[in-house]
Design an enzyme around this catalytic site. Structure first.
Site, short mmCIF file in Angstrom:
data_model
loop_
_atom_site.label_atom_id
_atom_site.label_comp_id
_atom_site.label_asym_id
_atom_site.label_seq_id
_atom_site.Cartn_x
_atom_site.Cartn_y
_atom_site.Cartn_z
N HIS A 197 41.63 36.37 42.23
CA HIS A 197 42.18 35.36 43.13
C HIS A 197 43.42 34.75 42.52
O HIS A 197 43.48 34.59 41.29
CB HIS A 197 41.14 34.25 43.40
CG HIS A 197 41.47 33.46 44.63
ND1 HIS A 197 42.29 32.37 44.59
CD2 HIS A 197 41.09 33.62 45.92
CE1 HIS A 197 42.42 31.89 45.82
NE2 HIS A 197 41.70 32.63 46.65
N GLU B 181 35.26 37.39 49.35
CA GLU B 181 35.14 38.53 50.25
C GLU B 181 33.91 39.40 50.03
O GLU B 181 33.44 40.06 50.95
CB GLU B 181 36.40 39.40 50.19
CG GLU B 181 37.69 38.66 50.45
CD GLU B 181 37.85 38.20 51.90
OE1 GLU B 181 36.82 37.99 52.56
OE2 GLU B 181 38.98 38.05 52.35
N1 ACO Z 1 40.78 44.58 40.56
C1 ACO Z 1 41.38 45.06 39.45
N2 ACO Z 1 42.39 44.45 38.82
C2 ACO Z 1 42.82 43.28 39.36
C3 ACO Z 1 42.23 42.73 40.48
C4 ACO Z 1 41.18 43.42 41.11
N3 ACO Z 1 40.58 42.96 42.19
N4 ACO Z 1 42.86 41.56 40.79
C5 ACO Z 1 43.82 41.42 39.87
N5 ACO Z 1 43.80 42.46 39.01
C6 ACO Z 1 44.66 42.67 37.87
C7 ACO Z 1 46.02 43.18 38.31
O1 ACO Z 1 46.06 44.58 38.36
C8 ACO Z 1 46.92 42.62 37.24
O2 ACO Z 1 46.82 43.41 36.09
P1 ACO Z 1 48.11 43.65 35.17
O3 ACO Z 1 48.52 42.27 34.72
O4 ACO Z 1 47.61 44.53 34.07
O5 ACO Z 1 49.14 44.28 36.05
C9 ACO Z 1 46.26 41.29 36.89
O6 ACO Z 1 44.89 41.41 37.25
C10 ACO Z 1 46.86 40.12 37.67
O7 ACO Z 1 47.10 40.54 38.96
P2 ACO Z 1 47.99 39.75 39.96
O8 ACO Z 1 48.46 40.68 41.00
O9 ACO Z 1 48.98 38.89 39.26
O10 ACO Z 1 46.95 38.79 40.59
P3 ACO Z 1 47.25 37.93 41.84
O11 ACO Z 1 46.85 36.58 41.46
O12 ACO Z 1 48.60 38.11 42.39
O13 ACO Z 1 46.29 38.65 42.87
C11 ACO Z 1 44.70 39.10 44.46
C12 ACO Z 1 45.30 38.03 43.54
C13 ACO Z 1 45.79 39.66 45.36
C14 ACO Z 1 43.63 38.47 45.29
C15 ACO Z 1 44.13 40.23 43.58
O14 ACO Z 1 43.16 39.71 42.70
C16 ACO Z 1 43.57 41.38 44.38
O15 ACO Z 1 44.33 42.26 44.78
N6 ACO Z 1 42.23 41.37 44.66
C17 ACO Z 1 41.63 42.41 45.44
C18 ACO Z 1 41.80 42.11 46.92
C19 ACO Z 1 40.95 40.94 47.39
O16 ACO Z 1 39.78 40.81 47.03
N7 ACO Z 1 41.58 40.09 48.23
C20 ACO Z 1 40.93 38.91 48.79
C21 ACO Z 1 41.38 37.67 48.09
S1 ACO Z 1 40.49 36.25 48.61
C22 ACO Z 1 41.28 35.75 50.01
O17 ACO Z 1 42.46 35.85 50.16
C23 ACO Z 1 40.48 35.19 51.09
#
Ligand code: ACO
Length: 369
Positions: free
Chosen positions: A251, A310
């Site tokens: 998140h 989710e």
């Molecule tokens: N699975 C694996 N790795 C992840 C995940 C995940 N679900 N979420 C973040 N990471 C990793 C990224 O790959 C990144 O790694 P890196 O630094 O080595 O490149 C690191 O963690 C940080 O990622 P960011 O993209 O900076 O995280 P951000 O805060 O932008 O993303 C998000 C948040 C988009 C929700 C992300 O966690 C994600 O894609 N989750 C999966 C989709 C999801 O569950 N979405 C629903 C969110 S809840 C809502 O909106 C209601």
């Protein structure tokens, strides 16, 4: 000169609005909606009451809760006429896109009646869309029923207080969540003094992306792909090796567990107790949650990745007979309450939202002599 202004790609840590509506405390895993922790609302208050709580102070002559619920029922009956616009072309679209198209047909405006129609619309349109896709006629709303109860009845033509209570808990849990991407989109539109319908349509457009509200459908694909608790670790390791993200984890704001996950896990557990549905699915989800958190901690020790709303949303909506492609529109049904409150707050107290960009394209050539 925008070169002197620090760039914030993704606007992390930028405060772009003051709000009385909800607080997302990412460090402590807390969500407060108008002074009430989300866990104290889910399962205790109806969606209508929480929408009323969110809208208080933002509309003249907002009726008190029982009359508000009745007015929302009447709005469901009003917008039902719009389901006649569901044609073959709309039914070829994803349900969220068909819903967005139907909502966009509603008149734009800022008054309470527009707001009630918008709040009612997704709960009426989604069952009609799903039934039409299955070759069935839409069922008319019953204005005397609770919102969640009526929405489920319009979908399945059956009554179940336990299932309606679970949907109500979901709608409450997802009703508002600070300045998330779709709420920001709704506020940007409201800041131009456009109407509530335009804000809600913008909200749906932002919500449907898989990084925001589009994740629970893929969560089901993930659970189906994993199949058994014993397979969880190997499946997750392989997905991460491929560079995939695990849907339902991570998140932007929460650095600890998303409190909505627990509110919904509670609703799933209550549903199992009352209807004996899903015990195997819940055990699988718990095994996936444990394995994913452990593996993500090892692989990304500097990034605290935990379960988000989710994972248990997917479980709950699946138990309520919503197909995965309907999960995002159900989310929109809930979040419309928050979008409307935020749009009104922005309109009444905020300024035009107009950030700047930094130009990094080619410099124009000097004019040829
Ligand atoms: N699975 C694996 N790795 C992840 C995940 C995940 N679900 N979420 C973040 N990471 C990793 C990224 O790959 C990144 O790694 P890196 O630094 O080595 O490149 C690191 O963690 C940080 O990622 P960011 O993209 O900076 O995280 P951000 O805060 O932008 O993303 C998000 C948040 C988009 C929700 C992300 O966690 C994600 O894609 N989750 C999966 C989709 C999801 O569950 N979405 C629903 C969110 S809840 C809502 O909106 C209601």
């Amino acid at each position: 000169m925008t070169d002197l202004i620090p760039l914030s790609d993704g606007l992390d840590d930028i405060v772009a609005a003051e709000t009385v509506l909800s607080e997302v405390d990412g460090a402590h895993g807390r969500l407060v909606i108008r002074g009430r922790p989300v866990q104290s609302l889910a399962g205790a208050e109806s969606f209508e009451n929480v929408a009323h709580l969110l809208w208080s102070g933002f509309f003249d002559a907002l009726p008190p809760p029982p009359l508000f619920a009745r007015a929302l029922g009447q709005a469901r009956a009003r917008v039902f006429a719009e389901t006649h616009a569901l044609d073959v072309r709309l039914l070829t679209l994803e349900p969220v896109d068909a819903m967005r198209a139907l909502v966009a047909r509603l008149p734009d405006g800022d008054g309470l009646e527009t707001a009630l129609d918008l709040l009612a619309a997704p709960a009426v349109f989604l069952p009609a869309i799903l039934r039409a896709r299955a070759g069935l006629h839409p069922l008319a709303p019953d204005p005397a029923r609770g919102h969640a109860d009526d929405m489920l009845r319009m979908l399945t033509n059956r009554e179940s207080p336990a299932l309606a209570a679970a949907l109500d808990a979901y709608l409450v849990t997802a009703s508002d969540h600070g300045l998330n991407a779709s709420t920001f989109a709704a506020r940007v539109v409201a800041s131009t003094h456009s109407g509530l319908t335009s804000s809600v349509v913008a909200g749906i457009g932002a919500l449907k992306g898989p990084l925001h509200g589009g994740a629970p459908g893929p969560v089901i694909e993930m659970l189906d792909g994993i199949g058994t608790a014993e397979n969880a670790r190997a499946w997750i390791e392989a997905a991460l090796d491929r560079g995939d993200r695990l849907m339902g984890f991570g998140h932007r704001v929460y650095r600890v567990r998303d409190p909505r996950a627990d509110a919904l896990k509670g609703a799933v557990e209550r549903l199992i107790e009352s209807s004996n549905a899903l015990p195997g699915r819940l055990a699988l989800a718990k095994a996936v949650e444990d394995a994913a958190i452990d593996i993500l901690r090892k692989r990304k020790p500097n990034r605290s990745l935990d379960v988000n709303v989710e994972l248990y949303t997917a479980l709950l909506l699946e138990a309520l007979a919503f197909p995965p492609e309907a999960f995002t529109p159900v989310f929109a049904t809930a979040r419309t309450a928050g979008w409307i409150a935020h749009a009104r707050e922005q309109r009444m107290k905020g300024r035009l939202i107009r950030p700047q960009s930094r130009y990094v394209g080619p410099t124009p050539l000097p004019d040829a002599a």
